[in-house]
Structures are given as C-alpha cells and as structure tokens.
Design a protein around this motif. Structure first.
Motif, short mmCIF file in Angstrom:
data_model
loop_
_atom_site.label_atom_id
_atom_site.label_comp_id
_atom_site.label_asym_id
_atom_site.label_seq_id
_atom_site.Cartn_x
_atom_site.Cartn_y
_atom_site.Cartn_z
N LYS A 132 0.83 -1.21 0.00
CA LYS A 132 0.00 0.00 0.00
C LYS A 132 0.86 1.26 0.00
CE LYS A 132 -3.91 0.17 2.30
NZ LYS A 132 -4.86 0.13 3.43
N ARG A 133 2.09 1.14 0.47
CA ARG A 133 3.04 2.25 0.50
C ARG A 133 4.11 2.10 -0.58
NH1 ARG A 133 2.38 6.73 3.77
NH2 ARG A 133 1.12 6.18 5.56
N LYS A 134 3.83 1.24 -1.57
CA LYS A 134 4.77 0.97 -2.66
C LYS A 134 6.12 0.51 -2.12
CE LYS A 134 2.79 3.96 -6.16
NZ LYS A 134 3.03 5.06 -7.07
N THR A 150 4.08 3.61 9.33
CA THR A 150 4.82 4.84 9.11
C THR A 150 4.21 5.93 9.99
OG1 THR A 150 3.39 5.47 7.26
CG2 THR A 150 5.39 4.22 6.73
N ASP A 155 4.60 11.34 4.30
CA ASP A 155 4.20 11.05 2.93
C ASP A 155 5.35 10.33 2.26
OD1 ASP A 155 3.21 10.93 0.38
OD2 ASP A 155 3.34 13.09 0.01
N LEU A 156 5.23 9.03 2.09
CA LEU A 156 6.31 8.22 1.53
C LEU A 156 6.07 7.87 0.07
CD1 LEU A 156 6.91 5.75 4.50
CD2 LEU A 156 8.16 7.83 3.94
N ASP A 157 5.10 8.53 -0.54
CA ASP A 157 4.78 8.19 -1.92
C ASP A 157 5.97 8.42 -2.84
OD1 ASP A 157 2.22 7.40 -1.34
OD2 ASP A 157 1.38 9.40 -1.65
#
Length: 174
Positions: A132-134, A150, A155-157
């Motif tokens: 879901k967080r790549k 996290t 924002d870990l995108d």
C-alpha cells in the motif's frame, strides 16, 4: 506490569543465554537464536525488550535498523524476532511486547517500522501491507505478510517501488 504478573524490561547481557533458549523453544529450531546472536555480535539491535514472570524470561522482542532503496532519511526499523515461550503463548505476552516496542519506536521518532509475519496478527497493531506504500521486502515477495507502520504525517509516496533491506544477519534465516 500486566495482570499476568509480567514485567517488561530492557534486555541485559546476562539475559542472552535465556533469550537464545527461548527463541529456540518458541520457533522449534535454532535459526532465530543464531540470528539474534549475530545481531548482538554486530551491535545491530536498536531496541530489545524481554518479558519475565517470577524472574523467568518468557518473551522477547527486538527492533533492528533497516534500510531502503530509494533511500529514506530517519530511523527505519524492523520488528523481529518476536517470541513467547510455548507454555505462555496466547496470554497476551507477545502483544504487550509489541505495544511496548512500538511505543519506544514512536518515542524515538521512528519513521518506518517493518515486520514480516502473520498479517492478521500484526494488523491489530496498525501494520498495513507494505504494498500500500509501494514497498517490498528485499528477501522475496512476501505479499501481505510484509507490513509497515509509518508516521501519520509521513508522505512516503514514490513513483518507484521502495525496497526494504533488513540487516544482513537476517539473510541466513530460512
């Protein structure tokens, strides 16, 4: 202390043999005990807690640094191993160790906490599928068993998938 008469505390070097025996008993093999001994030898654990009842160690939980590619700044940790003596399982000891460990991680501003384990068990602590967080684990495609927490404001995108690497000592655990 919980209703079980359990005390959760920091590990000491005097606990090492008891923890290694606990790990071998809980997992039914020596691999995890050997892993933790390698982590200790390389000073590669960040936070460790033991649970004891009447002076006997009945549980253990460790958090060690992980890395990511592409790089993430900040404190990145992996939970594991988590173990409870077979005769004390299903009494909430593991949950207490995880809750305590996660609080320590948050108090130390951990940006990411990863775990490889039973999705249903770890979901209750707020771990979500890493996908879901790549994110993926460098070991192999573990599907939803590889999970992360996290920071809420993080924002870990990224466009590319981020690969999480545990300490090399984990490479020899099958």
């Amino acid at each position: 202390m919980s209703g079980l008469g359990q005390v959760i505390r920091k590990i000491t070097t005097d606990d090492y043999d008891a923890v290694a025996a606990l790990l071998a008993s809980a997992f039914g093999r020596q691999d995890e005990a050997d892993l933790v001994r390698r982590l200790w030898a390389e000073h590669a654990t960040k936070f460790e807690r033991v649970s004891e009842i009447s002076g006997v160690i009945v549980g253990y939980c460790a958090f060690s640094p992980v890395t990511s590619k592409p790089d993430l700044d900040g404190l990145l940790l992996g939970l594991g191993p988590l173990a409870v003596a077979p005769e004390h399982q299903n009494q909430g000891i593991g949950s207490e160790l995880v809750h305590t460990g996660l609080k320590i991680c948050r108090d130390n501003n951990a940006r990411l906490i990863a775990v490889l384990g039973d999705p249903k068990y770890y979901a209750r602590f707020g771990f979500e599928p890493a996908s879901k967080r790549k994110m993926t684990w460098a070991g192999f495609d573990a599907g939803d068993a590889f999970r992360v927490i996290t920071r809420d404001d993080d924002d870990l995108d990224v466009e590319d998938i981020r690969v999480i690497h545990y300490h090399p000592a984990f490479d020899s655990v099958s």
